[in-house]
Design an enzyme around this catalytic site. Structure first.
Site, PDB file in Angstrom:
ATOM      1  N   GLN A 212      -8.929   5.720 -19.060  1.00  0.00           N
ATOM      2  CA  GLN A 212      -9.611   6.890 -18.471  1.00  0.00           C
ATOM      3  C   GLN A 212      -8.677   7.862 -17.748  1.00  0.00           C
ATOM      4  O   GLN A 212      -8.942   9.072 -17.734  1.00  0.00           O
ATOM      5  CB  GLN A 212     -10.717   6.420 -17.514  1.00  0.00           C
ATOM      6  CG  GLN A 212     -11.795   5.575 -18.179  1.00  0.00           C
ATOM      7  CD  GLN A 212     -12.690   4.854 -17.174  1.00  0.00           C
ATOM      8  OE1 GLN A 212     -13.069   5.397 -16.147  1.00  0.00           O
ATOM      9  NE2 GLN A 212     -13.018   3.613 -17.471  1.00  0.00           N
TER      10      GLN A 212
ATOM     11  N   CYS B 150     -11.132   7.709  -8.924  1.00  0.00           N
ATOM     12  CA  CYS B 150     -10.053   8.692  -8.900  1.00  0.00           C
ATOM     13  C   CYS B 150     -10.468   9.998  -8.206  1.00  0.00           C
ATOM     14  O   CYS B 150     -10.744  11.011  -8.853  1.00  0.00           O
ATOM     15  CB  CYS B 150      -9.498   8.999 -10.279  1.00  0.00           C
ATOM     16  SG  CYS B 150      -7.894   9.810 -10.124  1.00  0.00           S
TER      17      CYS B 150
ATOM     18  N   ASP C 167     -13.494  -1.045  -9.538  1.00  0.00           N
ATOM     19  CA  ASP C 167     -14.402  -0.024  -9.016  1.00  0.00           C
ATOM     20  C   ASP C 167     -15.761  -0.569  -8.554  1.00  0.00           C
ATOM     21  O   ASP C 167     -16.437   0.079  -7.765  1.00  0.00           O
ATOM     22  CB  ASP C 167     -14.674   1.040 -10.098  1.00  0.00           C
ATOM     23  CG  ASP C 167     -13.437   1.831 -10.475  1.00  0.00           C
ATOM     24  OD1 ASP C 167     -12.390   1.644  -9.839  1.00  0.00           O
ATOM     25  OD2 ASP C 167     -13.533   2.640 -11.427  1.00  0.00           O
TER      26      ASP C 167
ATOM     27  N   CYS D  97      -2.950   7.979  -6.708  1.00  0.00           N
ATOM     28  CA  CYS D  97      -3.606   9.071  -7.413  1.00  0.00           C
ATOM     29  C   CYS D  97      -2.533  10.085  -7.822  1.00  0.00           C
ATOM     30  O   CYS D  97      -2.057  10.840  -6.964  1.00  0.00           O
ATOM     31  CB  CYS D  97      -4.641   9.719  -6.491  1.00  0.00           C
ATOM     32  SG  CYS D  97      -5.672  10.884  -7.360  1.00  0.00           S
TER      33      CYS D  97
HETATM   34  P1  FAD Z   1     -13.597   0.210 -15.979  1.00  0.00           P
HETATM   35  O1  FAD Z   1     -12.206   0.314 -16.490  1.00  0.00           O
HETATM   36  O2  FAD Z   1     -14.421   1.437 -15.953  1.00  0.00           O
HETATM   37  O3  FAD Z   1     -14.323  -0.926 -16.856  1.00  0.00           O
HETATM   38  C1  FAD Z   1     -15.667  -1.298 -16.687  1.00  0.00           C
HETATM   39  C2  FAD Z   1     -16.119  -2.019 -17.965  1.00  0.00           C
HETATM   40  O4  FAD Z   1     -17.398  -2.621 -17.720  1.00  0.00           O
HETATM   41  C3  FAD Z   1     -16.291  -1.096 -19.164  1.00  0.00           C
HETATM   42  O5  FAD Z   1     -15.555  -1.567 -20.271  1.00  0.00           O
HETATM   43  C4  FAD Z   1     -17.799  -1.125 -19.431  1.00  0.00           C
HETATM   44  O6  FAD Z   1     -18.115  -1.027 -20.819  1.00  0.00           O
HETATM   45  C5  FAD Z   1     -18.186  -2.484 -18.876  1.00  0.00           C
HETATM   46  N1  FAD Z   1     -19.581  -2.600 -18.499  1.00  0.00           N
HETATM   47  C6  FAD Z   1     -20.328  -1.706 -17.804  1.00  0.00           C
HETATM   48  N2  FAD Z   1     -21.585  -2.171 -17.673  1.00  0.00           N
HETATM   49  C7  FAD Z   1     -21.630  -3.380 -18.278  1.00  0.00           C
HETATM   50  C8  FAD Z   1     -22.640  -4.373 -18.448  1.00  0.00           C
HETATM   51  N3  FAD Z   1     -23.880  -4.201 -17.956  1.00  0.00           N
HETATM   52  N4  FAD Z   1     -22.328  -5.516 -19.098  1.00  0.00           N
HETATM   53  C9  FAD Z   1     -21.073  -5.718 -19.557  1.00  0.00           C
HETATM   54  N5  FAD Z   1     -20.084  -4.816 -19.430  1.00  0.00           N
HETATM   55  C10 FAD Z   1     -20.353  -3.668 -18.806  1.00  0.00           C
HETATM   56  N6  FAD Z   1      -6.978   5.785 -12.067  1.00  0.00           N
HETATM   57  C11 FAD Z   1      -5.652   5.817 -11.773  1.00  0.00           C
HETATM   58  O7  FAD Z   1      -5.092   4.811 -11.327  1.00  0.00           O
HETATM   59  N7  FAD Z   1      -4.901   6.938 -11.949  1.00  0.00           N
HETATM   60  C12 FAD Z   1      -5.448   8.068 -12.458  1.00  0.00           C
HETATM   61  O8  FAD Z   1      -4.747   9.066 -12.620  1.00  0.00           O
HETATM   62  C13 FAD Z   1      -6.837   8.073 -12.777  1.00  0.00           C
HETATM   63  N8  FAD Z   1      -7.430   9.184 -13.273  1.00  0.00           N
HETATM   64  C14 FAD Z   1      -8.734   9.138 -13.682  1.00  0.00           C
HETATM   65  C15 FAD Z   1      -9.296  10.273 -14.247  1.00  0.00           C
HETATM   66  C16 FAD Z   1     -10.601  10.241 -14.723  1.00  0.00           C
HETATM   67  C17 FAD Z   1     -11.193  11.490 -15.313  1.00  0.00           C
HETATM   68  C18 FAD Z   1     -11.365   9.033 -14.659  1.00  0.00           C
HETATM   69  C19 FAD Z   1     -12.760   8.971 -15.228  1.00  0.00           C
HETATM   70  C20 FAD Z   1     -10.822   7.907 -14.078  1.00  0.00           C
HETATM   71  C21 FAD Z   1      -9.504   7.951 -13.569  1.00  0.00           C
HETATM   72  N9  FAD Z   1      -8.919   6.838 -12.950  1.00  0.00           N
HETATM   73  C22 FAD Z   1      -7.587   6.872 -12.583  1.00  0.00           C
HETATM   74  C23 FAD Z   1      -9.763   5.694 -12.528  1.00  0.00           C
HETATM   75  C24 FAD Z   1      -9.645   4.465 -13.410  1.00  0.00           C
HETATM   76  O9  FAD Z   1      -9.879   4.777 -14.757  1.00  0.00           O
HETATM   77  C25 FAD Z   1     -10.657   3.415 -12.935  1.00  0.00           C
HETATM   78  O10 FAD Z   1     -10.532   3.260 -11.537  1.00  0.00           O
HETATM   79  C26 FAD Z   1     -10.415   2.077 -13.612  1.00  0.00           C
HETATM   80  O11 FAD Z   1     -10.659   2.181 -15.000  1.00  0.00           O
HETATM   81  C27 FAD Z   1     -11.307   1.003 -12.992  1.00  0.00           C
HETATM   82  O12 FAD Z   1     -11.228  -0.197 -13.702  1.00  0.00           O
HETATM   83  P2  FAD Z   1     -12.485  -1.195 -13.734  1.00  0.00           P
HETATM   84  O13 FAD Z   1     -12.066  -2.363 -14.524  1.00  0.00           O
HETATM   85  O14 FAD Z   1     -13.004  -1.392 -12.359  1.00  0.00           O
HETATM   86  O15 FAD Z   1     -13.627  -0.378 -14.509  1.00  0.00           O
END
Ligand code: FAD
Ligand code: UQ1
Length: 442
Positions: free
Chosen positions: A73, A191, A327, A370
């Protein structure tokens, strides 16, 4: 509040008893058991599964995630600016999840932490001895009146979804003259710098394409500050001043009227004061929340709806066989992939200790980062801890806009993510920072 049952589970006896119960369950069509179940195969879930499936062996770890694609992302900011494509930012989930883990391509629709199981949309019950919750944060486009319709009309775009991110560069290319508005909602988001990164990129795009003097660029943020950490906020105020961008603090987007191309903002300090603002381009960062499925399981979450974990050990406050990463947790740090990288090493150590019957003793320092992209070749690399103190990797002033940091963000970071982090090899820049600051105290 911890329930009676939760208190019992916290005792060693209770934990042993419930783990035995999980282990006794048989595997049949509607009922599977794993040593470790990871819910969510995004940044945190995939990295966790990589670590533990190589440690525990084949068939011991399951990842539950319904998504076909795994997206990097952080690249969406660059996709919005036309520097990368959406296709560059994603890979099929089947290619990124570790081979030794079982991928259950279903959606989790319920948690039953008292009985060590999760329930999927296909009616399967998946039992676990240990659970890692890595569901990410939920984006709620439907919470702004008129927005979902507006996102089908020219000029309205959002980098926060693979469905809408391509609209951003299209809006930049089609922009002729008028207001270009960028918003930050009235909820915690992932982010927190991304809503303004695309604004700086847009400003440079307009300048390079001869339309800057026809564009009135305005940032509407619900926050009382431009950025939460003063050192970087000061630097960003210089950028907005120098580039003639207007900033309206404490203003929240509450409605979009695509027919008249108007955005409605509420002044959060004077809630009765609404302003209708014409737009030619509108980049929306939607309100976000903890995922519905998590929020509805009150035993797992705090009052804000996020997974209730110890902010240092990442262990759940009531269920010692549950950990959280990323997150979806209530860890009081800025929600980023960089924070996930900082958490993964702590999770690896602490969950392993709990599996061995020991008390977890590794502590997360709240590291998050960030990369504040300020155009097509510059970036301020913000890095800080959960107390809001800068925690910088490089021995230079990172509040300065730099080309080197831009290249790190655009060209190096994606490889570190796909090859290092998702395979369980990258645990954040802690050791790089220590090496870079040899002789100093960081
Ligand atoms: P995610 O990577 O979002 O993964 C969550 C997973 O859970 C997904 O695969 C989803 O399909 C799954 N899921 C959801 N609901 C269910 C369910 N009910 N059952 C089973 N699975 C499910 N971070 C940085 O460090 N640097 C940056 O520059 C940065 N820029 C960003 C820019 C944008 C526009 C965005 C959108 C995000 C950015 N981020 C950045 C943030 C970063 O992408 C997230 O903080 C990170 O992906 C969080 O990881 P996570 O594993 O918590 O969640
Ligand atoms: C980081 O570790 C990380 O996770 C892979 C990011 O997410 C994409 C980042 O944006 C950043 C900045 C880091 C931190 C890495 C270094 C080398 C400072």
């Amino acid at each position: 509040m911890i329930s009676q049952r939760g208190v019992r589970l916290l005792t060693a006896h209770g934990l042993r008893e419930s783990l035995q119960k999980a282990a006794l369950s048989t595997t049949c069509a509607n009922h599977k058991s794993y040593k470790l179940v990871v819910v969510g195969g995004g940044a945190g879930g995939c990295a966790t599964a990589a670590k533990f499936s190589s440690k525990l062996g084949k068939g011991q770890v399951a990842v539950i995630d319904p998504a076909n694609m795994h997206y990097y992302q952080p690249m969406w900011t660059l996709v919005g600016g036309g520097m990368k494509t959406l296709e560059d930012s994603g890979k099929p989930m089947s290619e990124v999840l570790p081979r030794k883990a079982d991928w259950i391509k279903q959606k989790v629709v319920g948690f039953d932490p008292h009985n060590n199981k999760v329930i999927t949309n296909e009616g399967q019950e998946i039992n676990y001895e240990y659970l890692v919750v890595a569901l990410g944060i939920q984006v709620n486009y439907d919470q702004i009146k008129g927005l979902t319709d507006a996102l089908e009309t020219p000029g309205v775009c959002s980098n926060y979804s693979p469905i809408f991110v391509k609209r951003t560069f299209k809006s930049l290319k089609n922009f002729k003259e008028g207001n270009a508005l960028f918003t930050f909602p009235n909820t915690p988001i992932k982010c927190a710098g991304a809503p303004q990164k695309i604004m700086y990129i847009s400003e440079e795009y307009f300048r390079k394409h001869g339309k800057r003097d026809k564009a009135n660029i305005v940032y509407y943020t619900s926050l009382p500050v431009l950025f939460g950490i003063k050192k970087y906020a000061d630097a960003l105020w210089e950028v907005v001043k120098e580039r003639n961008i207007t900033v309206n603090l404490r203003h929240n987007l509450i409605e979009v009227k695509p027919d008249s191309k108007e955005a409605v903002f509420q002044n959060l300090d004077k809630p009765e004061e609404l302003s209708n603002v014409k737009y030619e381009m509108l980049h929306v960062t939607p309100p976000m929340s903890s995922p519905d499925v998590l929020r509805k399981c009150s035993a797992l979450v705090d009052g804000t709806g996020y997974l209730k974990v110890n902010k240092e050990t990442l262990q759940h406050e009531s269920f010692p066989n549950i950990f959280g990463i990323g997150d979806c947790t209530n860890i009081p740090t800025s929600k980023t992939a960089a924070a996930v990288a900082g958490q993964i090493g702590v999770l690896r150590k602490n969950l392993s200790m709990v599996m061995e019957g020991k008390t977890p003793d590794s502590a997360y320092d709240g590291y998050t980062s960030c990369p504040l992209v300020t155009g097509y070749s510059t970036c301020i690399l913000a890095e800080f801890d959960m107390n809001g103190n800068p925690l910088e990797t490089f021995p230079v002033n990172q509040a300065k806009e730099r080309r080197s940091m831009f290249h790190m963000k655009k060209d190096i970071m994606p490889h570190m993510y796909w090859m290092g982090m998702l395979n369980g090899y990258w645990e954040g820049p802690k050791y790089v920072r220590k090496a870079m600051h040899l002789g100093f105290s960081k």
